[in-house]
Design a protein around this motif. Structure first.
Motif, PDB file in Angstrom:
ATOM      1  N   UNK A 119       0.874  -0.979  -0.084  1.00 54.63           N
ATOM      2  CA  UNK A 119       0.035  -0.075  -0.056  1.00 54.63           C
ATOM      3  C   UNK A 119       1.050   1.049  -0.064  1.00 54.63           C
ATOM      4  N   UNK A 120       0.532   2.069  -0.849  1.00 56.01           N
ATOM      5  CA  UNK A 120       1.151   3.401  -0.767  1.00 56.01           C
ATOM      6  C   UNK A 120       0.351   4.579  -0.134  1.00 56.01           C
ATOM      7  N   UNK A 121       0.930   5.644   0.532  1.00 58.41           N
ATOM      8  CA  UNK A 121       0.170   6.740   0.729  1.00 58.41           C
ATOM      9  C   UNK A 121       0.379   7.935  -0.251  1.00 58.41           C
ATOM     10  N   UNK A 122      -0.171   8.975   0.124  1.00 52.95           N
ATOM     11  CA  UNK A 122      -0.407   9.893  -0.820  1.00 52.95           C
ATOM     12  C   UNK A 122       1.014  10.550  -1.250  1.00 52.95           C
ATOM     13  N   UNK A 123       1.900  10.758  -0.221  1.00 51.52           N
ATOM     14  CA  UNK A 123       3.352  10.993  -0.590  1.00 51.52           C
ATOM     15  C   UNK A 123       4.256  10.006  -1.110  1.00 51.52           C
ATOM     16  N   UNK A 124       3.634   8.830  -1.478  1.00 50.42           N
ATOM     17  CA  UNK A 124       4.421   8.009  -2.289  1.00 50.42           C
ATOM     18  C   UNK A 124       5.484   6.979  -1.160  1.00 50.42           C
ATOM     19  N   UNK A 125       5.129   7.106   0.111  1.00 48.82           N
ATOM     20  CA  UNK A 125       5.701   6.263   1.027  1.00 48.82           C
ATOM     21  C   UNK A 125       4.980   4.777   1.178  1.00 48.82           C
ATOM     22  N   UNK A 126       5.633   4.128   1.606  1.00 53.14           N
ATOM     23  CA  UNK A 126       4.945   2.690   1.949  1.00 53.14           C
ATOM     24  C   UNK A 126       4.283   2.447   3.073  1.00 53.14           C
TER      25      UNK A 126
END
Lengths: 365, 121
Positions: free
Chosen positions: A91-98
């Protein structure tokens, strides 16, 4: 977290086998057995080791177009994942982090997802909130056991002949001694092997059947960690987290071509930009030249003595026969063969950037 | 020759004002398989409670603390090549340092074998 640690259906068996129990992500899990981490690690590389991974979250997704809907929260191509196939993703977040890494399987009439123990409380609501019209059900009545190693095919195949016919990243439902189990030919040690989902009531009995095989011995979380590190596999919370992007984490291989091109997942802006231009830092393999292990948070310096990064995972690699580590370095210093310094307890130790994995992966493709 | 034990699970065997220092079998068993020992050099002086080395097992690093004041007079070099000796014979061949005691009176703060056995239960 004041809750008492939870126990898997195999807790009594771990204790009976002499397992040294520790708290891990709120679960009482065996860190090692009398054989010891080194012996358990070698057992897995040379024969077969059995790990209890029941603490991980098993989730069933039912509904129409589940794979397509997963693509809205994962950068993987799950819409085109064939029935009977499993695929690593995150899953990624809106900032592109995992947000977490996971395994998604297309089980035909549903999708089967395995997520990290520590993050199931985040992942379940996340899927419920974003998978419109999908029934998200966490399973609490099944154990999950991993049998890993070159002898795993014989250990599992002797009880379940269908297992022998499976290829890497395939999943089936099959009978093991009268019990309907889900078998997936995958794992997190770099070796061939299976993860087997077993109803709680039969978990101890089936596990004992695997362990009755001459080539199979129980292994704990300690060996699991050194095995996955030698195999160059990321551990969530150490090597990847909410701030690290898949490109920084050298996980671009886990994003399929169509998704890289089309985007349409959380953080796609950053991830596509890093795919095109490169990321500022990258996760690399690091081989200390001496014997001193470099643990998490050890500072990495370039030859000139400037800080260029930090170790995220490090231990003694029993198969390698010396210390092994992974860590992030500034991209210009991330080339294989680059000489670096590791600052261990204030002293500089020589090390080299190396290609991952440290040991050859033995998957049955 | 008398052997004393510290709460940090070291042993010291004393002869006059010199002594041999190591970690106990109990400590070695708790650490698990030792893969690296970081030792100080001969001639280093130390104070009670100071860090005088690090033992790394497969999983974790553990410090060795000085049980009293003294000076390192010899280092067991074999541990560099064979750290697993600490698991096999921690109270014998796998001694860590020979030390010169600064203040023998500090030995009174340490435990005898019965006291140590009571500590580790």
């Amino acid at each position: 977290m004041t809750d008492a640690p939870k126990r898997t259906p195999l807790y009594d068996l771990h204790v009976a086998l002499g397992g040294k129990m520790v708290d891990f992500a709120g679960w009482e899990m065996p860190v090692q057995y009398p054989m010891g981490i080194m012996g358990e690690h070698k057992q897995c590389r040379e024969k077969a080791a059995l790990f209890d991974v029941s603490h991980m979250g098993q989730v069933i997704l039912r509904g129409d177009n589940v794979g397509e809907k997963l693509e809205a929260i994962c950068p993987q191509a799950y819409a085109t994942l064939k029935e009977g196939k499993a695929r690593y993703g995150f899953f990624t977040n809106e900032d592109g982090g995992i947000m977490d890494d996971l395994i998604v399987s297309n089980a035909g009439d549903h999708y089967f997802v395995v997520v990290n123990a520590a993050l199931r409380h985040q992942d379940i609501p996340h899927m419920k909130a974003h998978l419109d019209g999908v029934e998200v059900t966490e399973i609490f009545d099944r154990a999950l056991v991993a049998v890993q190693g070159p002898a795993a095919e014989n250990v599992v195949g002797d009880l379940c002949p269908a297992a022998r016919e499976m290829k890497f990243m395939e999943t089936i439902v099959a009978d093991i001694d009268g019990v309907e189990c889900r078998l997936s030919r995958l794992g997190y040690t770099g070796e061939d092997g299976y993860e087997i989902s077993i109803p709680d009531a039969d978990a101890e009995r089936i596990t004992k059947l695997f362990l009755a095989h001459d080539d199979c011995e129980p292994a704990g979380l300690g060996a699991r960690d050194s095995l996955r590190l030698e195999a160059g596999l990321c551990l969530y919370g150490n090597d990847i987290d909410q701030s690290t992007s898949p490109i920084e984490a050298s996980l671009a291989w886990a994003i399929q071509k169509r998704r890289k091109e089309e985007g349409g997942f959380p953080g796609a802006d950053r991830i596509q930009k890093e795919l095109a231009d490169g990321a500022a830092k990258k996760l690399v393999g690091i081989k200390p030249s001496g014997r001193a292990p470099a643990r998490q948070h050890v500072e990495i310096q370039c030859a000139e003595g400037n800080t260029i990064g930090e170790i995220t995972s490090g231990c003694f690699g029993p198969t390698v026969g010396g210390p092994v580590a992974m860590g992030y370095v500034a991209a210009p210093h991330g080339k294989t063969g680059e000489q670096v310094k590791l600052i261990i307890r204030g002293k500089a130790h020589d090390a080299e950037i190396v290609a991952l994995p440290f040991v050859t992966q033995n998957y049955k493709r | 020759m008398t052997t004393y034990y510290s709460e940090d699970h070291e042993w010291i065997t004393v002869e006059g004002d010199t002594a041999t220092l190591g970690i106990t079998k109990h400590a070695a068993d708790q650490l698990g398989e030792v893969v690296f020992v970081e030792q100080q050099d001969s001639g280093e002086e130390f104070e009670k409670g100071g860090e005088i080395g690090v033992i790394e097992s497969v999983k974790a690093a553990s410090e060795i603390y000085a049980p009293l004041d003294g000076e390192i007079t010899a280092v067991n070099e074999d541990l560099a090549d064979n750290p697993s000796a600490l698991n096999e014979d921690p109270e014998g061949a796998a001694w860590i340092y020979k030390i010169k005691l600064s203040d023998s009176a500090q030995l009174e703060d340490l435990m005898d074998l019965d006291g140590y056995k009571a500590l580790i239960g």
